[in-house]
Enzyme design. Structure first.
Site, PDB file in Angstrom:
ATOM      1  N   GLN A 194       0.812  -1.211   0.000  1.00 51.84           N
ATOM      2  CA  GLN A 194       0.000   0.000   0.000  1.00 51.84           C
ATOM      3  C   GLN A 194       0.847   1.265   0.000  1.00 51.84           C
ATOM      4  OE1 GLN A 194      -1.729  -1.093   3.968  1.00 51.84           O
ATOM      5  NE2 GLN A 194      -1.472   1.084   4.427  1.00 51.84           N
TER       6      GLN A 194
ATOM      7  N   CYS B  90      -5.237   0.068   3.613  1.00 53.88           N
ATOM      8  CA  CYS B  90      -5.278  -1.354   3.982  1.00 53.88           C
ATOM      9  C   CYS B  90      -6.675  -1.933   3.828  1.00 53.88           C
ATOM     10  CB  CYS B  90      -4.779  -1.533   5.405  1.00 53.88           C
ATOM     11  SG  CYS B  90      -5.673  -0.567   6.652  1.00 53.88           S
TER      12      CYS B  90
ATOM     13  N   HIS C  62      -5.922  -1.696  11.868  1.00 51.36           N
ATOM     14  CA  HIS C  62      -5.313  -2.067  10.597  1.00 51.36           C
ATOM     15  C   HIS C  62      -6.046  -3.256   9.975  1.00 51.36           C
ATOM     16  CE1 HIS C  62      -2.331  -2.567   7.511  1.00 51.36           C
ATOM     17  NE2 HIS C  62      -1.984  -3.763   7.936  1.00 51.36           N
TER      18      HIS C  62
ATOM     19  N   ASN D 299      -0.853  -9.488   4.751  1.00 50.96           N
ATOM     20  CA  ASN D 299      -0.798  -8.053   4.988  1.00 50.96           C
ATOM     21  C   ASN D 299      -0.628  -7.322   3.664  1.00 50.96           C
ATOM     22  OD1 ASN D 299      -0.721  -5.656   6.390  1.00 50.96           O
ATOM     23  ND2 ASN D 299       1.110  -6.136   7.576  1.00 50.96           N
TER      24      ASN D 299
END
Length: 332
Positions: free
Chosen positions: A133, A140, A278, A299
């Site tokens: 990102q 996210c 997150h 992630n």
């Protein structure tokens, strides 16, 4: 951004910091590796980097004594304080949960004991490559949404087509999302449902910034009929991951241990089970030979972070880091 993004400052940096000369070579190597250049504040950045480096080394030295179950490593975020890191690298609007009516659909009539002992949807073709990102866009939530939707479209069509996080960043603001300043996954799914589709990643590539909405129905590769909000329990998340596919979720990443995670099962005593900041994607779960259970998490900080972009988070530890607090998946 919520107040949580600005917490846990690493401390004040003096105007004239003193450096450890034994780290000079490592500092230069790190700057070259991560293409870091500084015009005016290199001294302050070096001081932060040194503090993080020594903290990482102290952590890893204590692993052999059984104090920790995971390793840390220096990465591209080494010159960021915790405050800076949270401001730049998260983007889950936790304040939006307080006013949200959870839409919970009936869960499969499946007992936890009936599910597989381990699941990894990457091996079944449900999961696309890890994305990054960047450090200037808290998107996210968009990557988490796209990842969960990719999995469900694969389940439906047998084809894995990477979807556009940028499409969500640019076009879903009227649903409560704020582009690079955060968002929520169920709002992204509602946008795709009402919009009638979501473009592919190749046709609408990521730009690390908010731009005008350029959705083109000719390039759409996904649709959404509805979405399911899971009850905030690990058993509900386990059943969903076991039977549905990758699930969008969120965690408390507000710790330097998360910032510099490298490998092993992540367990942070100070992690909150309710204050999540997150967005991530739960792509599986498992159990180590020593009996310790974990969630397998994708992630959106690039492949240089963690285990090639992934992290194992402790499972069945009282909803560790809030991984089951907000979990949602689309119905396609």
């Amino acid at each position: 951004m919520t107040p949580i993004f600005f917490a846990l400052c690493l401390g004040m940096i003096s105007a004239a910091p003193t450096f450890d000369p034994s780290l000079d070579a490592k500092w230069q190597e790190w700057k070259t590796k991560h293409r870091k250049t500084y015009k005016t504040n290199e001294g302050q950045k070096r001081a932060v980097w040194e503090k993080n480096m020594k903290m990482i080394e102290q952590h890893n030295e204590q692993i052999s004594r059984g104090k920790y179950s995971f390793r840390m490593k220096m990465n591209a975020f080494g010159d960021l304080t915790s405050t800076e890191f949270k401001k730049l690298m998260t983007g889950f609007q936790s304040q939006g949960l307080k006013n949200m009516k959870l839409l919970q659909a009936p869960q499969p009539s499946l007992l936890v004991g009936d599910v597989s002992k381990s699941v990894d949807w990457r091996t079944k073709g449900y999961v696309s490559a890890v994305q990054d990102q960047g450090i200037s866009c808290g998107s996210c939530w968009a990557f988490s949404s796209a990842g969960s939707l990719e999995g469900q479209m694969f389940r439906k069509t047998g084809k894995l087509v990477p979807l556009s996080a940028q499409n969500l960043v640019d076009c879903s603001s009227s649903y409560g999302n704020k582009g690079c300043n955060g968002g929520l996954m169920h709002q992204a799914f509602q946008y795709v449902k009402d919009n009638g589709g979501l473009d592919t990643k190749d046709s609408y590539p990521y730009e690390e910034a908010v731009g005008p909405c350029r959705y083109n129905p000719k390039n759409s590769a996904a649709t959404v009929r509805s979405f399911v909000m899971l009850p905030p329990r690990e058993d509900a998340l386990l059943n969903a991951v076991a039977t549905v596919g990758p699930i969008s979720s969120a965690v408390d990443s507000n710790h330097t241990s998360f910032q510099f995670y490298e490998s092993g099962i992540y367990y942070e005593p100070n992690c909150s089970s309710s204050e999540v900041d997150h967005a991530i994607l739960v792509v599986g779960y498992g159990e180590e030979s020593n009996g310790k259970k974990y969630w397998l998490v994708k992630n959106s900080w690039g492949e240089r972070w963690g285990m090639d972009g992934y992290i194992k988070i402790a499972r069945d530890k009282n909803n560790h880091c809030g991984i089951a607090t907000y979990a949602v998946y689309p119905v396609v």
